[in-house]
Design an enzyme around this catalytic site. Structure first.
Site, PDB file in Angstrom:
ATOM      1  CG  LEU A   1      23.267  90.244  34.486  1.00  0.00           C
ATOM      2  CD1 LEU A   1      23.699  89.732  35.864  1.00  0.00           C
ATOM      3  CD2 LEU A   1      21.764  90.150  34.345  1.00  0.00           C
ATOM      4  CG  ASP A   2      20.047  96.303  32.144  1.00  0.00           C
ATOM      5  OD1 ASP A   2      20.857  96.433  31.223  1.00  0.00           O
ATOM      6  OD2 ASP A   2      18.814  96.202  31.965  1.00  0.00           O
ATOM      7  N   PRO A   3      22.992  97.380  35.340  1.00  0.00           N
ATOM      8  CG  PRO A   3      24.147  99.415  35.164  1.00  0.00           C
ATOM      9  CD  PRO A   3      23.264  98.477  34.383  1.00  0.00           C
TER      10      PRO A   3
ATOM     11  CB  ALA B   1      19.983  92.914  36.600  1.00  0.00           C
TER      12      ALA B   1
END
Length: 232
Positions: free
Chosen positions: A51-53, A55
Site C-alpha cells: 500500500l502506498d504511504p 493510502a
C-alpha cells in the site's frame, strides 16, 4: 492473542495501515513487537500486497511458515474506496506531488460520469502504471527515473475492474468504490478517467477495504496490535 510458537508456525495478521506509513514500516513495526513482546529472537514476516504511504487500510501480514502463502494472497481480488479530484492533474497522479495543470469541469455532468465509468472503466482494461511507482525499468524503480527527470516509456498492462461504483458526486470531488484484480493502480484510473472526460483528475484519498474475503473491519492498527500483545 496466540503464543510465540503459533506465530512461528504461521499466522495471518490483518493490519489497518495508518496514513503516511510505508508497508515496509508496518511490517518492521509488527516484527519488532513480536520479537520484543514475545521474546522471539527470529521470526519471518512479510506482507501480501503493498500500500502506498498515502493510502490507508488492509495490509495482510504472514508470519512464520505462512509466508509461503503470500503469492496466493497477493493474487486475490481487492476492494478500494477513496476520492478523485476532477479538474486537475499531478505528475504522481495523487497528492505526493503538486498540481501541475488545471482543466475545466463545466461540461462534466453526473450522467457523463456514470456513463464513462460504466462504458470505459469496467471489465478488462488497459492501463499504464504511474511513473511514480516501484515497478522496475532498466534496473531502476520508475519513481527513481521520475525524480531524476528522466523520460521513460511505460508499457500498458491488462487489468480487470469487477465493480466501479461512484458513491458521491460533488464536483470537483467524486467518491468511489472499486473492486479490481491484482496489479491495478487506482492512481492510473484517476488519471485515465480525467483524460476520457476531456479534463484531468488525480487521487486525493485511498483506502483498501478488502483482499479476497479478508476485510479491514477485522484489522487492527499497529497501536491496537501492540495493546493486544501487551494485555495478554
Amino acid at each position: 492473542m496466540q503464543t510465540p510458537e503459533d506465530f512461528l508456525e504461521g499466522q495471518i495478521l490483518l493490519i489497518d495501515k495508518p496514513l503516511h506509513w510505508s508497508s515496509f514500516q508496518a511490517v518492521n513495526k509488527i516484527k519488532w513487537l513480536l520479537k520484543s513482546k514475545l521474546g522471539l529472537k527470529k521470526i519471518k514476516i512479510g506482507h501480501a500486497g503493498t500500500l502506498d504511504p498515502l493510502a490507508t487500510g488492509l495490509l495482510i501480514l504472514c508470519t512464520g511458515k505462512f509466508t509461503k502463502r503470500i503469492p496466493e494472497l497477493q493474487g486475490q481480488v481487492k476492494e478500494y474506496t477513496g476520492t478523485f479530484h476532477i479538474g486537475a492533474t499531478t505528475p504522481s497522479y495523487d497528492l505526493e506531488t503538486e498540481i501541475n495543470e488545471r482543466f475545466p469541469v463545466d461540461h462534466i455532468s453526473e450522467d457523463l460520469l456514470l456513463k464513462t465509468v460504466s462504458e470505459r472503466f469496467t471489465g478488462e482494461i488497459d492501463q499504464k502504471p504511474p511513473i511514480f511507482s516501484a515497478i522496475k525499468k532498466d534496473g531502476k524503480r520508475l519513481y527513481e527515473h521520475a525524480r531524476a527527470g528522466e523520460e521513460v516509456e511505460i508499457a500498458s498492462r491488462k487489468t480487470t475492474i469487477h465493480e466501479f461504483e461512484l458513491t458521491r458526486i460533488a464536483l470537483p470531488e467524486v467518491d468511489f468504490r472499486i473492486v479490481c484484480s491484482k496489479g491495478t493502480y487506482i492512481r492510473s484510473i484517476a488519471f485515465d478517467l480525467g483524460r476520457v472526460l476531456q479534463s484531468g483528475a488525480h487521487l486525493t484519498a485511498l483506502r483498501r477495504t478488502k483482499i479476497g474475503e479478508y476485510s479491514v473491519t477485522l484489522a487492527k492498527t499497529p497501536e491496537e496490535f501492540q495493546n493486544a500483545l501487551t494485555q495478554d
